[in-house]
Design a protein around this motif. Structure first.
Motif, PDB file in Angstrom:
ATOM      1  N   THR A 192     -10.132 -47.658  47.118  1.00 34.78           N
ATOM      2  CA  THR A 192      -9.544 -48.497  46.085  1.00 34.78           C
ATOM      3  C   THR A 192     -10.032 -49.943  46.218  1.00 34.78           C
ATOM      4  OG1 THR A 192      -7.593 -48.935  47.471  1.00 34.78           O
ATOM      5  CG2 THR A 192      -7.489 -47.055  45.972  1.00 34.78           C
ATOM      6  N   GLY A 193      -9.643 -50.751  45.253  1.00 33.74           N
ATOM      7  CA  GLY A 193     -10.040 -52.145  45.250  1.00 33.74           C
ATOM      8  C   GLY A 193     -10.223 -52.638  43.834  1.00 33.74           C
ATOM      9  N   CYS A 194     -10.766 -53.844  43.696  1.00 32.26           N
ATOM     10  CA  CYS A 194     -10.970 -54.440  42.377  1.00 32.26           C
ATOM     11  C   CYS A 194     -12.332 -54.108  41.788  1.00 32.26           C
ATOM     12  CB  CYS A 194     -10.805 -55.957  42.456  1.00 32.26           C
ATOM     13  SG  CYS A 194      -9.146 -56.467  42.941  1.00 32.26           S
ATOM     14  N   TYR A 195     -13.293 -53.721  42.639  1.00 30.95           N
ATOM     15  CA  TYR A 195     -14.618 -53.341  42.149  1.00 30.95           C
ATOM     16  C   TYR A 195     -15.300 -52.439  43.173  1.00 30.95           C
ATOM     17  CZ  TYR A 195     -16.705 -56.694  45.407  1.00 30.95           C
ATOM     18  OH  TYR A 195     -17.084 -57.349  46.546  1.00 30.95           O
ATOM     19  N   ASN A 196     -16.354 -51.745  42.713  1.00 32.06           N
ATOM     20  CA  ASN A 196     -17.143 -50.866  43.575  1.00 32.06           C
ATOM     21  C   ASN A 196     -16.275 -49.861  44.333  1.00 32.06           C
ATOM     22  OD1 ASN A 196     -19.714 -50.065  44.341  1.00 32.06           O
ATOM     23  ND2 ASN A 196     -19.706 -51.306  46.198  1.00 32.06           N
ATOM     24  N   THR A 197     -15.295 -49.290  43.637  1.00 30.64           N
ATOM     25  CA  THR A 197     -14.447 -48.273  44.250  1.00 30.64           C
ATOM     26  C   THR A 197     -15.177 -46.927  44.256  1.00 30.64           C
ATOM     27  OG1 THR A 197     -13.396 -47.851  42.105  1.00 30.64           O
ATOM     28  CG2 THR A 197     -12.325 -49.435  43.570  1.00 30.64           C
ATOM     29  N   LYS A 198     -14.549 -45.934  44.860  1.00 31.04           N
ATOM     30  CA  LYS A 198     -15.173 -44.616  44.974  1.00 31.04           C
ATOM     31  C   LYS A 198     -14.196 -43.520  44.570  1.00 31.04           C
ATOM     32  CE  LYS A 198     -19.087 -46.022  46.911  1.00 31.04           C
ATOM     33  NZ  LYS A 198     -20.403 -45.865  46.252  1.00 31.04           N
ATOM     34  N   VAL A 199     -14.749 -42.420  44.094  1.00 33.11           N
ATOM     35  CA  VAL A 199     -13.951 -41.243  43.809  1.00 33.11           C
ATOM     36  C   VAL A 199     -14.741 -40.014  44.244  1.00 33.11           C
ATOM     37  CG1 VAL A 199     -14.818 -40.842  41.449  1.00 33.11           C
ATOM     38  CG2 VAL A 199     -12.514 -40.088  42.063  1.00 33.11           C
ATOM     39  N   ASP A 200     -14.031 -39.014  44.720  1.00 36.79           N
ATOM     40  CA  ASP A 200     -14.678 -37.753  45.077  1.00 36.79           C
ATOM     41  C   ASP A 200     -15.050 -37.041  43.777  1.00 36.79           C
ATOM     42  OD1 ASP A 200     -15.499 -35.300  45.978  1.00 36.79           O
ATOM     43  OD2 ASP A 200     -13.627 -34.767  46.976  1.00 36.79           O
ATOM     44  N   VAL A 201     -16.327 -37.065  43.455  1.00 37.39           N
ATOM     45  CA  VAL A 201     -16.794 -36.504  42.179  1.00 37.39           C
ATOM     46  C   VAL A 201     -16.424 -35.036  42.064  1.00 37.39           C
ATOM     47  CG1 VAL A 201     -18.823 -35.976  40.774  1.00 37.39           C
ATOM     48  CG2 VAL A 201     -18.666 -38.175  41.942  1.00 37.39           C
ATOM     49  N   LYS A 202     -16.494 -34.308  43.154  1.00 40.31           N
ATOM     50  CA  LYS A 202     -16.154 -32.882  43.114  1.00 40.31           C
ATOM     51  C   LYS A 202     -14.699 -32.681  42.696  1.00 40.31           C
ATOM     52  CE  LYS A 202     -16.206 -28.593  45.784  1.00 40.31           C
ATOM     53  NZ  LYS A 202     -14.863 -28.186  45.288  1.00 40.31           N
TER      54      LYS A 202
END
Length: 232
Positions: A192-202
């Motif tokens: 998480t965060g304000c930018y450049n966050t990540k998500v598990d695409v799968k």
């Protein structure tokens, strides 16, 4: 005398109600914490009712008990995902929309903002373009939103029957609460965060029901494309 007794009764009833509310809230939080840990779902409709009715008090009580601050929203997302899943799957992708958070984009993103959110250029610097390449051919409409005001505006101006949200637990739970009539499903950001966050695409592809085509299906599709090019 009668009025005094009535006020006293009302006061006692109010205190009793508050005590019962606190007990119910603590029980819900403890039950939710245990169920999330064990991946078990019990009394889902009751949990959703309590979460929706007493959202703010639950957050305060969770903080007072030194539970994880995201516990209430975590519970909301997990329970709603489970309760809505069967109905969500019955609705065709053409009648569903996906909300992606703008914070998923790369720091060098060149997407421009319009009235429906960011317009992705598919530069392949983040996961947004990849998710779009998988979801759009299925029929999904995707919106990259900078905030909740865009979500409300898009929901008001577009016809759809179900929705997928991608966000942190708190924002995702809020979206799922607002759009509870549309059998929402959610995928949580892994960073998480304000930018450049990540998500598990799968996890996103699993939520939307994407199935990787087999080699035979790819070959058939390539042959169809070849035949069409010959005819033209």
């Amino acid at each position: 005398m009668v009025i005094e007794s009535l006020y006293q009764l009302l006061g006692q009833s109010l205190i009793l109600f508050i005590i019962l509310l606190v007990i119910l809230s603590i029980a819900t939080l403890i039950l939710g914490k245990v169920l999330i840990k064990k991946d078990i779902l019990i009394f889902p409709q009751l949990i959703i009712f309590v979460l929706d009715m007493f959202y703010s008090p639950l957050k305060k009580i969770a903080k007072a008990l030194k539970f994880d601050e995201s516990l209430v929203d975590h519970m909301g997302v997990e329970v709603r995902n489970n309760v809505n899943r069967a109905k969500f799957l019955k609705i065709p992708p053409e009648k569903k929309i996906i909300f992606l958070p703008h914070c998923l984009r790369h720091k060098d993103c060149e997407a421009v903002l319009n009235e429906t959110g960011l317009v992705c250029t598919k530069c392949n610097k983040c996961s947004i373009g990849f998710i779009m390449d998988k979801a759009e051919p299925m029929g999904y409409r995707l919106f990259i939103v900078p905030g909740s005001s865009f979500v409300k505006k898009i929901a008001k101006e577009n016809k759809f029957e179900s929705v997928v949200g991608i966000a942190c637990y708190e924002d995702l739970n809020q979206i799922m609460m607002v759009l509870s009539d549309f059998y929402p499903q959610g995928a949580v950001l892994s960073r998480t965060g304000c930018y450049n966050t990540k998500v598990d695409v799968k996890s996103v592809l699993d939520v939307i029901g994407y199935v990787e085509p087999t080699k035979e299906e790819i070959k058939i599709d390539e042959n169809l494309c070849t035949d069409k090019s010959k005819n033209t």
